[in-house]
Design an enzyme around this catalytic site. Structure first.
Site, PDB file in Angstrom:
ATOM      1  N   TYR A  57      45.727  48.544  55.571  1.00 26.82           N
ATOM      2  CA  TYR A  57      47.270  49.168  54.020  1.00 26.82           C
ATOM      3  C   TYR A  57      47.249  50.628  53.832  1.00 26.82           C
ATOM      4  O   TYR A  57      46.927  52.159  53.285  1.00 26.82           O
ATOM      5  CB  TYR A  57      47.006  48.327  52.690  1.00 26.82           C
ATOM      6  CG  TYR A  57      46.335  46.758  52.570  1.00 26.82           C
ATOM      7  CD1 TYR A  57      47.834  46.524  52.591  1.00 26.82           C
ATOM      8  CD2 TYR A  57      45.461  46.563  52.545  1.00 26.82           C
ATOM      9  CE1 TYR A  57      48.140  45.141  52.527  1.00 26.82           C
ATOM     10  CE2 TYR A  57      45.436  45.197  52.100  1.00 26.82           C
ATOM     11  CZ  TYR A  57      46.844  44.530  52.531  1.00 26.82           C
ATOM     12  OH  TYR A  57      46.551  43.260  52.358  1.00 26.82           O
ATOM     13  N   CYS A  99      38.981  30.319  23.803  1.00 25.42           N
ATOM     14  CA  CYS A  99      39.792  29.251  25.205  1.00 25.42           C
ATOM     15  C   CYS A  99      40.804  28.858  25.158  1.00 25.42           C
ATOM     16  O   CYS A  99      39.988  27.773  24.804  1.00 25.42           O
ATOM     17  CB  CYS A  99      38.840  29.936  26.615  1.00 25.42           C
ATOM     18  SG  CYS A  99      39.917  29.636  27.408  1.00 25.42           S
ATOM     19  N   TYR A 116      50.698  49.718  37.757  1.00 26.20           N
ATOM     20  CA  TYR A 116      49.570  49.244  37.415  1.00 26.20           C
ATOM     21  C   TYR A 116      48.251  50.193  37.670  1.00 26.20           C
ATOM     22  O   TYR A 116      47.198  50.775  36.442  1.00 26.20           O
ATOM     23  CB  TYR A 116      48.809  47.704  38.809  1.00 26.20           C
ATOM     24  CG  TYR A 116      46.992  47.735  38.062  1.00 26.20           C
ATOM     25  CD1 TYR A 116      47.034  46.631  36.832  1.00 26.20           C
ATOM     26  CD2 TYR A 116      46.283  48.356  39.424  1.00 26.20           C
ATOM     27  CE1 TYR A 116      45.491  46.801  36.970  1.00 26.20           C
ATOM     28  CE2 TYR A 116      45.035  48.356  39.089  1.00 26.20           C
ATOM     29  CZ  TYR A 116      44.767  47.538  37.467  1.00 26.20           C
ATOM     30  OH  TYR A 116      43.679  47.537  37.574  1.00 26.20           O
ATOM     31  N   ASP A 124      46.217  43.386  36.109  1.00 28.55           N
ATOM     32  CA  ASP A 124      46.163  42.988  37.670  1.00 28.55           C
ATOM     33  C   ASP A 124      46.062  41.442  37.931  1.00 28.55           C
ATOM     34  O   ASP A 124      46.519  40.757  36.626  1.00 28.55           O
ATOM     35  CB  ASP A 124      45.008  43.826  38.109  1.00 28.55           C
ATOM     36  CG  ASP A 124      43.591  43.145  38.532  1.00 28.55           C
ATOM     37  OD1 ASP A 124      43.859  42.398  36.624  1.00 28.55           O
ATOM     38  OD2 ASP A 124      42.693  43.952  38.691  1.00 28.55           O
ATOM     39  N   GLN A 133      44.476  46.565  46.525  1.00 28.91           N
ATOM     40  CA  GLN A 133      44.313  45.759  48.171  1.00 28.91           C
ATOM     41  C   GLN A 133      42.911  45.291  48.462  1.00 28.91           C
ATOM     42  O   GLN A 133      42.965  44.350  49.450  1.00 28.91           O
ATOM     43  CB  GLN A 133      45.542  45.453  49.169  1.00 28.91           C
ATOM     44  CG  GLN A 133      46.991  45.447  48.091  1.00 28.91           C
ATOM     45  CD  GLN A 133      47.945  46.408  48.575  1.00 28.91           C
ATOM     46  OE1 GLN A 133      47.331  47.227  48.468  1.00 28.91           O
ATOM     47  NE2 GLN A 133      49.287  46.235  47.802  1.00 28.91           N
ATOM     48  N   CYS A 165      31.940  29.587  31.993  1.00 27.10           N
ATOM     49  CA  CYS A 165      32.623  30.142  30.189  1.00 27.10           C
ATOM     50  C   CYS A 165      31.280  29.351  29.548  1.00 27.10           C
ATOM     51  O   CYS A 165      31.367  30.464  28.403  1.00 27.10           O
ATOM     52  CB  CYS A 165      33.787  28.385  30.132  1.00 27.10           C
ATOM     53  SG  CYS A 165      35.560  28.550  31.368  1.00 27.10           S
ATOM     54  N   GLU A 199      40.873  53.979  42.333  1.00 20.69           N
ATOM     55  CA  GLU A 199      42.066  52.696  41.858  1.00 20.69           C
ATOM     56  C   GLU A 199      43.289  53.005  42.910  1.00 20.69           C
ATOM     57  O   GLU A 199      43.329  51.600  43.168  1.00 20.69           O
ATOM     58  CB  GLU A 199      42.680  53.075  40.909  1.00 20.69           C
ATOM     59  CG  GLU A 199      41.676  53.324  39.382  1.00 20.69           C
ATOM     60  CD  GLU A 199      41.476  51.093  38.919  1.00 20.69           C
ATOM     61  OE1 GLU A 199      42.579  50.495  39.434  1.00 20.69           O
ATOM     62  OE2 GLU A 199      40.624  51.188  38.355  1.00 20.69           O
ATOM     63  N   CYS A 253      30.788  33.099  28.055  1.00 25.76           N
ATOM     64  CA  CYS A 253      31.816  34.190  28.483  1.00 25.76           C
ATOM     65  C   CYS A 253      31.902  33.969  26.737  1.00 25.76           C
ATOM     66  O   CYS A 253      31.937  33.420  25.927  1.00 25.76           O
ATOM     67  CB  CYS A 253      33.864  33.192  28.877  1.00 25.76           C
ATOM     68  SG  CYS A 253      35.040  34.205  27.832  1.00 25.76           S
ATOM     69  N   LEU A 281      39.632  50.159  56.518  1.00 18.45           N
ATOM     70  CA  LEU A 281      40.412  49.845  54.040  1.00 18.45           C
ATOM     71  C   LEU A 281      41.799  49.379  54.494  1.00 18.45           C
ATOM     72  O   LEU A 281      41.482  48.412  53.627  1.00 18.45           O
ATOM     73  CB  LEU A 281      40.270  51.014  53.935  1.00 18.45           C
ATOM     74  CG  LEU A 281      38.650  51.163  53.206  1.00 18.45           C
ATOM     75  CD1 LEU A 281      39.014  52.201  51.249  1.00 18.45           C
ATOM     76  CD2 LEU A 281      38.078  50.621  51.916  1.00 18.45           C
TER      77      LEU A 281
HETATM   78 FE1  SF4 Z   1      36.352  29.920  30.819  1.00 15.68          FE
HETATM   79 FE2  SF4 Z   1      38.341  30.705  29.261  1.00 15.68          FE
HETATM   80 FE3  SF4 Z   1      35.952  32.663  29.886  1.00 15.68          FE
HETATM   81 FE4  SF4 Z   1      37.589  32.447  31.457  1.00 15.68          FE
HETATM   82  S1  SF4 Z   1      38.648  33.038  29.434  1.00 15.68           S
HETATM   83  S2  SF4 Z   1      35.629  32.134  31.469  1.00 15.68           S
HETATM   84  S3  SF4 Z   1      38.056  30.655  31.451  1.00 15.68           S
HETATM   85  S4  SF4 Z   1      36.151  30.266  28.767  1.00 15.68           S
END
Ligand code: SF4
Length: 353
Positions: free
Chosen positions: A83, A207, A121, A139, A43, A198, A38, A201, A81
């Protein structure tokens, strides 16, 4: 657990990325590996970090070994690396964990945040992944996913607080570490900055940005202010045996504790040769080297030119002398490696200085 969290975890179980710091399914994560990765991933991208992580782990397999190392060894291993405050904090943190906590990392966000180099984070990520603590790990990747999932049009950074709340609402109480890593993987492999995939996904049906056809436009960002340009002149001072003068930068500040060619301060105004030579490590017959070396830091662009000279008889400037074949032993940040390569290229083209 919400339906969204369940679906994401089911996707993660079959699509998770194999990463060198990631524990296999069913294996308890090693807090040292989680912490080390982490810090390196702050960055810096996964592809760049992977070989550094492996090298650190091979050399310092646990926090006690890293605590026992010299800071200079750590800075040297970190070179490239970027930073570099991260490397100094990494070392300070390893010592604190060894000396104050008997080699065991604190297992909650508050305890982790008290350690050097661990911010909001990183503390959340370590608490969730290494210890299964209910922490919301947000993040830039997660902000992007959430902004799209909920079609948040408010631009970053103003939208950060709202996105954190929306992310926390999704975070389950169980499999917290897997959920955090699943969000990271979704952002890195499916909900990518450009051209999100998408169709693959697990959240497509829910979404809002996908439904509205605006996924690639989110998250919105406030216009960035242009990075200023700073200029400096570096000094390549060479001894008769070919060794070159380096010095160590102050411990605090940019590139703290790293080695460098001596240089003028870095400022916005250009340096005249006379003004630059007043900053030289010693009076000498300084000659300009053709070309510029450019490097971009987070907050500014840097342009460095070079002056080169032979060490005059009787001069004894402070610093460390190193021959070209030993440069790799120095903790040189990327910008200084660029300068050395530039100088060597110019010398090859033009002959000796
Ligand atoms: Fe697409 Fe929404 Fe899935 Fe992102 S969260 S990949 S925008 S469907």
């Amino acid at each position: 657990m919400t339906d969204l969290a369940s679906r994401l975890l089911a996707w993660y179980d079959i699509s998770r990325r194999e990463l060198p710091w990631r524990a296999p399914p069913g294996v308890r994560p090693d807090p040292y590996r989680v912490w080390l990765s982490e810090i390196m991933l702050q960055q810096t991208g996964v592809v760049t970090v992977a070989p550094y992580f492996q090298a650190f782990l091979a050399r310092w397999p646990d926090v006690g070994a890293l605590a026992a190392a010299d800071l200079d060894q750590v800075l040297h291993a970190w070179a490239g690396l970027g930073y570099y405050a991260r490397a100094r904090n990494l070392h300070a943190c390893a010592r604190r964990v060894s000396e104050t906590y008997g080699g065991r990392f604190p297992d909650d966000e508050a305890g982790l945040r008290a350690l050097p180099g661990i911010g909001v984070y990183t503390a959340a990520a370590i608490a969730a992944i290494a210890f299964g603590r209910p922490a919301s790990v947000v993040d830039g990747n997660v902000e992007r996913v959430i902004a799209r999932l909920r079609a948040v049009r408010e631009p970053l950074p103003a939208a950060k607080a709202r996105l954190r709340v929306l992310a926390a609402e999704l975070t389950p109480e169980h499999r917290v570490g897997d959920f955090a890593q699943a969000m990271m993987d979704l952002g890195a492999t499916i909900c990518r900055p450009r051209q999100p995939l998408c169709l693959h996904c697990p959240w497509q049906a829910d979404c809002a940005a996908h439904r509205e056809g605006i996924a690639a436009e989110l998250p919105a960002r406030s216009p960035k202010t242009a990075r200023p340009v700073r200029r400096g002149v570096a000094f390549w001072l060479e001894r008769v045996d070919g060794a070159v003068l380096f010095r160590r930068r102050p411990e605090r500040g940019l590139l703290g504790g790293m080695m460098e060619l001596p240089s003028t301060p870095w400022r916005s105004a250009a340096w005249t040769p006379d003004a630059a030579q007043e900053q030289a490590p010693c009076p000498a017959d300084w000659r300009p080297v053709a070309g510029l070396v450019a490097h971009t830091f987070t907050h500014f662009h840097l342009e460095l030119s070079l002056l080169a000279a032979r060490l005059p008889a009787g001069a004894a400037p402070e610093g460390t002398w190193s021959r070209a074949e030993d440069f790799h032993c120095l903790a040189l940040p990327s910008v200084m490696r660029k300068l050395c390569r530039h100088m060597e290229g110019e010398r090859a083209a033009a002959g000796a200085i």
